[in-house]
Design a protein around this motif. Structure first.
Motif, PDB file in Angstrom:
ATOM      1  N   ALA A  62       0.932  -1.165  -0.085  1.00 58.00           N
ATOM      2  CA  ALA A  62      -0.003   0.108   0.080  1.00 58.00           C
ATOM      3  C   ALA A  62       0.934   1.240   0.045  1.00 58.00           C
ATOM      4  CB  ALA A  62      -0.872   0.158   1.076  1.00 58.00           C
ATOM      5  N   THR A  63       2.105   1.216   0.533  1.00 57.31           N
ATOM      6  CA  THR A  63       3.082   2.484   0.645  1.00 57.31           C
ATOM      7  C   THR A  63       3.488   2.618  -0.707  1.00 57.31           C
ATOM      8  OG1 THR A  63       3.657   1.976   2.789  1.00 57.31           O
ATOM      9  CG2 THR A  63       5.196   3.224   1.720  1.00 57.31           C
ATOM     10  N   TRP A  64       3.780   1.517  -1.492  1.00 58.35           N
ATOM     11  CA  TRP A  64       4.230   1.815  -2.883  1.00 58.35           C
ATOM     12  C   TRP A  64       3.218   1.851  -3.885  1.00 58.35           C
ATOM     13  CZ3 TRP A  64       9.309   2.225  -4.306  1.00 58.35           C
ATOM     14  CH2 TRP A  64      10.323   2.101  -3.201  1.00 58.35           C
ATOM     15  N   ASN A  65       2.006   1.582  -3.683  1.00 61.14           N
ATOM     16  CA  ASN A  65       1.021   1.881  -4.331  1.00 61.14           C
ATOM     17  C   ASN A  65       0.402   3.304  -4.570  1.00 61.14           C
ATOM     18  OD1 ASN A  65      -1.235   1.585  -6.231  1.00 61.14           O
ATOM     19  ND2 ASN A  65      -2.231   0.105  -4.705  1.00 61.14           N
ATOM     20  N   PRO A  66       0.732   3.930  -5.868  1.00 60.91           N
ATOM     21  CA  PRO A  66       0.376   5.438  -5.964  1.00 60.91           C
ATOM     22  C   PRO A  66      -1.209   5.748  -5.721  1.00 60.91           C
ATOM     23  CG  PRO A  66       0.899   4.471  -7.929  1.00 60.91           C
ATOM     24  CD  PRO A  66       1.031   3.400  -6.977  1.00 60.91           C
ATOM     25  N   VAL A  67      -2.057   4.613  -5.774  1.00 62.89           N
ATOM     26  CA  VAL A  67      -3.478   4.922  -5.587  1.00 62.89           C
ATOM     27  C   VAL A  67      -3.872   5.109  -4.059  1.00 62.89           C
ATOM     28  CG1 VAL A  67      -5.610   3.878  -5.875  1.00 62.89           C
ATOM     29  CG2 VAL A  67      -4.048   3.557  -7.569  1.00 62.89           C
ATOM     30  N   SER A  68      -3.072   4.694  -3.354  1.00 60.16           N
ATOM     31  CA  SER A  68      -2.911   4.977  -1.956  1.00 60.16           C
ATOM     32  C   SER A  68      -2.969   6.449  -1.635  1.00 60.16           C
ATOM     33  CB  SER A  68      -2.037   4.334  -1.077  1.00 60.16           C
ATOM     34  OG  SER A  68      -2.032   2.866  -1.215  1.00 60.16           O
ATOM     35  N   TYR A  69      -1.898   7.142  -2.177  1.00 60.18           N
ATOM     36  CA  TYR A  69      -1.919   8.511  -2.015  1.00 60.18           C
ATOM     37  C   TYR A  69      -2.881   9.276  -2.692  1.00 60.18           C
ATOM     38  CZ  TYR A  69       2.585   6.824  -0.597  1.00 60.18           C
ATOM     39  OH  TYR A  69       3.490   6.214  -0.018  1.00 60.18           O
ATOM     40  N   LEU A  70      -3.342   8.826  -3.827  1.00 62.42           N
ATOM     41  CA  LEU A  70      -4.626   9.888  -4.355  1.00 62.42           C
ATOM     42  C   LEU A  70      -5.756   9.553  -3.338  1.00 62.42           C
ATOM     43  CD1 LEU A  70      -4.417   8.295  -7.958  1.00 62.42           C
ATOM     44  CD2 LEU A  70      -3.727  10.747  -6.995  1.00 62.42           C
ATOM     45  N   ILE A  71      -6.230   8.125  -2.807  1.00 63.66           N
ATOM     46  CA  ILE A  71      -7.139   8.154  -2.069  1.00 63.66           C
ATOM     47  C   ILE A  71      -6.917   9.046  -0.595  1.00 63.66           C
ATOM     48  CG2 ILE A  71      -8.295   6.433  -0.516  1.00 63.66           C
ATOM     49  CD1 ILE A  71      -7.978   4.395  -2.622  1.00 63.66           C
ATOM     50  N   GLU A  72      -5.596   9.033  -0.044  1.00 68.91           N
ATOM     51  CA  GLU A  72      -5.321   9.437   1.099  1.00 68.91           C
ATOM     52  C   GLU A  72      -5.603  10.996   0.981  1.00 68.91           C
ATOM     53  OE1 GLU A  72      -1.518   8.119   2.139  1.00 68.91           O
ATOM     54  OE2 GLU A  72      -2.300   6.314   2.645  1.00 68.91           O
ATOM     55  N   GLY A  73      -5.351  11.537  -0.290  1.00 74.10           N
ATOM     56  CA  GLY A  73      -5.437  13.292  -0.476  1.00 74.10           C
ATOM     57  C   GLY A  73      -7.017  13.306  -0.299  1.00 74.10           C
ATOM     58  N   VAL A  74      -8.047  12.766  -1.013  1.00 71.28           N
ATOM     59  CA  VAL A  74      -9.497  12.769  -0.791  1.00 71.28           C
ATOM     60  C   VAL A  74      -9.818  12.447   0.824  1.00 71.28           C
ATOM     61  CG1 VAL A  74     -11.746  12.158  -1.502  1.00 71.28           C
ATOM     62  CG2 VAL A  74      -9.772  12.268  -3.296  1.00 71.28           C
ATOM     63  N   ARG A  75      -9.426  11.460   1.314  1.00 69.90           N
ATOM     64  CA  ARG A  75      -9.751  11.221   2.561  1.00 69.90           C
ATOM     65  C   ARG A  75      -9.422  12.280   3.762  1.00 69.90           C
ATOM     66  NH1 ARG A  75      -7.025   6.000   4.130  1.00 69.90           N
ATOM     67  NH2 ARG A  75      -8.674   4.988   3.057  1.00 69.90           N
ATOM     68  N   SER A  76      -8.018  13.016   3.405  1.00 66.77           N
ATOM     69  CA  SER A  76      -7.801  13.949   4.114  1.00 66.77           C
ATOM     70  C   SER A  76      -8.711  15.255   4.202  1.00 66.77           C
ATOM     71  CB  SER A  76      -6.545  14.386   3.976  1.00 66.77           C
ATOM     72  OG  SER A  76      -6.314  15.384   2.772  1.00 66.77           O
ATOM     73  N   LEU A  77      -9.315  15.621   3.132  1.00 59.84           N
ATOM     74  CA  LEU A  77     -10.261  16.638   3.000  1.00 59.84           C
ATOM     75  C   LEU A  77     -11.544  16.331   3.687  1.00 59.84           C
ATOM     76  CD1 LEU A  77     -10.135  17.693  -0.615  1.00 59.84           C
ATOM     77  CD2 LEU A  77      -9.506  18.907   1.396  1.00 59.84           C
ATOM     78  N   ILE A  78     -12.057  15.112   3.724  1.00 59.01           N
ATOM     79  CA  ILE A  78     -13.200  14.595   4.407  1.00 59.01           C
ATOM     80  C   ILE A  78     -12.809  14.431   6.080  1.00 59.01           C
ATOM     81  CG2 ILE A  78     -14.761  12.685   4.749  1.00 59.01           C
ATOM     82  CD1 ILE A  78     -14.351  12.171   1.730  1.00 59.01           C
ATOM     83  N   ILE A  79     -11.810  13.906   6.482  1.00 59.89           N
ATOM     84  CA  ILE A  79     -11.680  13.645   7.765  1.00 59.89           C
ATOM     85  C   ILE A  79     -10.711  14.861   8.558  1.00 59.89           C
ATOM     86  CG2 ILE A  79     -10.179  12.078   9.385  1.00 59.89           C
ATOM     87  CD1 ILE A  79     -10.901   9.807   7.488  1.00 59.89           C
ATOM     88  N   THR A  80      -9.978  15.414   8.109  1.00 64.10           N
ATOM     89  CA  THR A  80      -9.032  16.359   8.915  1.00 64.10           C
ATOM     90  C   THR A  80      -9.189  17.490   8.227  1.00 64.10           C
ATOM     91  OG1 THR A  80      -6.903  15.902   7.542  1.00 64.10           O
ATOM     92  CG2 THR A  80      -7.239  14.531   9.532  1.00 64.10           C
TER      93      THR A  80
END
Length: 116
Positions: A62-80
């Motif tokens: 998951a750390t090497w997967n670039p899709v994780s960073y795309l998802i975490e960017g959207v997740r950060s807007l929703i959560i934090t």
């Protein structure tokens, strides 16, 4: 902000499909990319944030997967809220995928046009 990030993600993955279509000349090859995209989604931090993944190999993938960073960017807007680091990484990954895949699609179009 979510709209821009999702647009960049769509552009990048759409250009990957366009590159495959232009390179192979086959719609089936483009449809064959779906399992690859599905695996990339499954092996990302889509269902669980990376810091909560306890299985070592899964967290590493998951750390090497670039899709994780795309998802975490959207997740950060929703959560934090506005997390500059997560959004910066997400935009950088989206732009990198977009630019490289549009470049690949352009190259494939040049190759396709030269052959005919």
């Amino acid at each position: 902000m979510i709209f821009v990030l999702s647009f960049l993600m769509t552009l990048g993955f759409g250009a990957i499909g366009s590159a495959a279509a232009l390179r192979t000349g086959s719609g089936e090859a483009v449809q064959g990319l779906f399992p690859l995209f599905f695996v990339l989604l499954f092996l990302s931090s889509m269902s669980l944030p990376r810091n909560l993944i306890q299985t070592d190999w899964f967290r590493e993938v998951a750390t090497w997967n670039p899709v994780s960073y795309l998802i975490e960017g959207v997740r950060s807007l929703i959560i934090t809220g506005w997390d500059g680091q997560a959004l910066g990484i997400a935009f950088a990954v989206a732009l990198t995928i977009g630019v490289s895949s549009v470049g690949l699609a352009s190259w494939a179009l040049g190759q396709r046009m030269a052959r005919t």
